[in-house]
Design an enzyme around this catalytic site. Sequence first.
Site, short mmCIF file in Angstrom:
data_model
loop_
_atom_site.label_atom_id
_atom_site.label_comp_id
_atom_site.label_asym_id
_atom_site.label_seq_id
_atom_site.Cartn_x
_atom_site.Cartn_y
_atom_site.Cartn_z
N ASP A 104 -7.61 49.53 65.53
CA ASP A 104 -7.77 48.42 64.59
C ASP A 104 -6.46 48.13 63.86
OD1 ASP A 104 -8.78 46.53 62.88
OD2 ASP A 104 -10.52 47.71 62.28
N GLY A 143 -7.80 38.60 67.54
CA GLY A 143 -7.42 37.41 68.30
C GLY A 143 -6.04 36.87 68.01
N ASP A 203 -14.02 39.60 61.54
CA ASP A 203 -15.30 40.31 61.49
C ASP A 203 -16.48 39.35 61.42
OD1 ASP A 203 -13.79 42.58 61.44
OD2 ASP A 203 -14.19 43.08 59.36
#
Length: 745
Positions: free
Chosen positions: A493, A536, A557
């Site tokens: 992440d 993205g 999210d």
Amino acid sequence: MYKFILTLFISACLNICLAQNTHFIKPDSARFITGTQDNYRDITFNDQAWKMQKLGEVWQSQGYPDYHGYAWYRIHVHIPSSLKKSAIWADSLRIYLAHVNDVDETYFNGVKIGKIGSFPDDKGGYVSKWPAVRSYCIPANSNLIKWDADNVIAVNVYDGGGTGGIFMGEPFIDMLEKTDGIEFTAKAISFLPGDKAQRKLLLQNKFNTTITGTFHYKIIDAAQHITLKEANVITVLAPFASKEFTLDFPHREGIELTYDYTEKTSGKGKSFTEVAPYILTPIASNSPVINGPAVLGAMAGHAILYRIPVSGARPINYSVSGLPNGLTLDAKTGIISGAIGANGSYPVMLTATNSIGKYQKVFTIKVGDKLALTPPMGWNSWNCWGLSVSAEKVKSSANALIEKGLADYGWSYINVDDGWQAPQRAASGEIVANDKFPDMAALGTYLHGQGLKFGIYSSPGTKTCGGFLGSLGHEGQDASTYQKWGVDYLKYDLCSYTDIIGEDTSLAIQQKPYIIMRDALKKQQRDIVYSLCQYGIKDVWKWGAEMNGNLWRTTEDITDTWESLYDIGFKQDNLYPYAHPGGWNDPDMLIVGMVGWGESLHPTRLTPYEQYTHISLWSMLSAPLLIGCDISKLDDFTLNLLKNKEVIDVDQDVAGQQAKKVIEENNFQVWVKTMADGSHVIGIFNLNNAYASYGLKLSKAGINQLSTIRDIWRQKDLGKHLSDVSFNIPPHGVRLIKVTSPPTP
């Protein structure tokens, strides 16, 4: 005494401040700045040079796309005394801020009135509380309030990753009324014989005062536009008391239940309408059925673990013919394990037998350089446990995955998200887990013993989104540690890496950390599915495969609202060229069941119509399917969504083609997915806010032959030799069909 009263009202408001009274103030915007200074809270601070931000929307969509960290909002608002004079109860002024991502400290005219979560500099460190509703109350007689004058609400916000700001709702200011103490709690629905259903509703008084009023409910058939039943009940609720009501209604699509309560003295009320859950998936056969994908990817010499997913009455005996050298089958558990030494395609015949019948399926193990030949299916801890995740909660979720029968349909990954890392690394530099995870290797062994896969989470920055240790500078060590622990899946992440790169927005700088971890994973003698979570940025779908990524997040999210589902799911239509076996577009986790991001679990806010759309669309997108709710609390309706073999087969189709949007008209969208067997799956989505009819000529979807049409959710053929089909579709709902044409002569 003042502090006690303020605290009491804040505590009460957190649960009930979701409705606005007739008289209220709605500030649309605020002055905004990134960073933090103590004097930003002062009522006299000059904020004229700050930029304006619309309230109710994240700052990433308002000029700060990549910013994470501290920020301040200053809301200037004139509060007329007429607000107090028009109130019946006139007890407290309410400051409702909706949701704040992730931590807030709120000041009213320079005085702190509340704080939810902890900042990184606080004792104990950063604690995200973004799911909590921010609603603070001030006694109406407090000298803090400047009636008929300007007031300043200053909000210090910290965003640790993802989206940031005051969002997912519209802030308002009003006077609290007795009716705000009323709360409706709908208990799990019961599905009864004879196509009947029952809902038990709890009407609760959350205030320390008696509330008298009228409870009214209505049962509506929205598809036919008729009222089936309606009633009024005079109800007196003592302080903190409750009363239960039982509502009986038909079990079918289109039933909507409306509840409202009107307080006698003020005439003010509170109400909500819910769509009654309804089950479309037929009851599974007691005869064995082998579910899940028809293919598995692995690398030569690496450990293979596969739990044959079989539904049906227990006990079940398993057998496999043609099993290659290096693999063994546990005939009692159906778990295949071992390793294959050479590249190649190895078809085997799986057989499951019980006292009722036998089922066989050809299953191919492809040993080469690709993993995740179908989208990963499993569970992730974040949407329910957040940073409170622990080894015991993970084990409990794994047990529930099996006990609820989900593992029998191919759900196999158990992924630990953020919050497992210790505050410091070992002296050698190795990453270690915190006290909530006393033995990570043992956890991996426990999951593998049940035939489940073990997933873990990290960040290429110094810190994760939750403020825990990231992998920067230790990528090789961490990858090696994951191998030792038996990790099968890594979610990587972006988070604090954005702080490191500063103003550099080049593609190369975005790719760099994922290349480093890619190379570290390649050195491990273990298959680890690689999930790129970077939202993205720089069109990751175009280069994610170059990172050896098996899935890549395409969005920010997701949250459990129609707006979030729509903005994310229906904007994947141009990404179909980039989905393929071994690499998948990832529109984020599933938002069904009980979610809460660490605390205050609540049923998803998606209607049942929207949940059918959610699962249908994600399956058509060939998206990874990761359950985000508390599995132990799954009800029959949610299990119906997650245990439909034919819907899962759409997602797990070996061709790996993502659906294309082929029609958009009259607020309908039609998506088509080509399957490996040459059939087509069509999703007809009604984006209107009411039931609406839609007729589809198959030729408009590129199908020019008379075909057999099957309702996938109901697992029922609708007819043969058809060229068109018509449906009455619920608001935000879907009809998911499979179209099979005869072979061309």
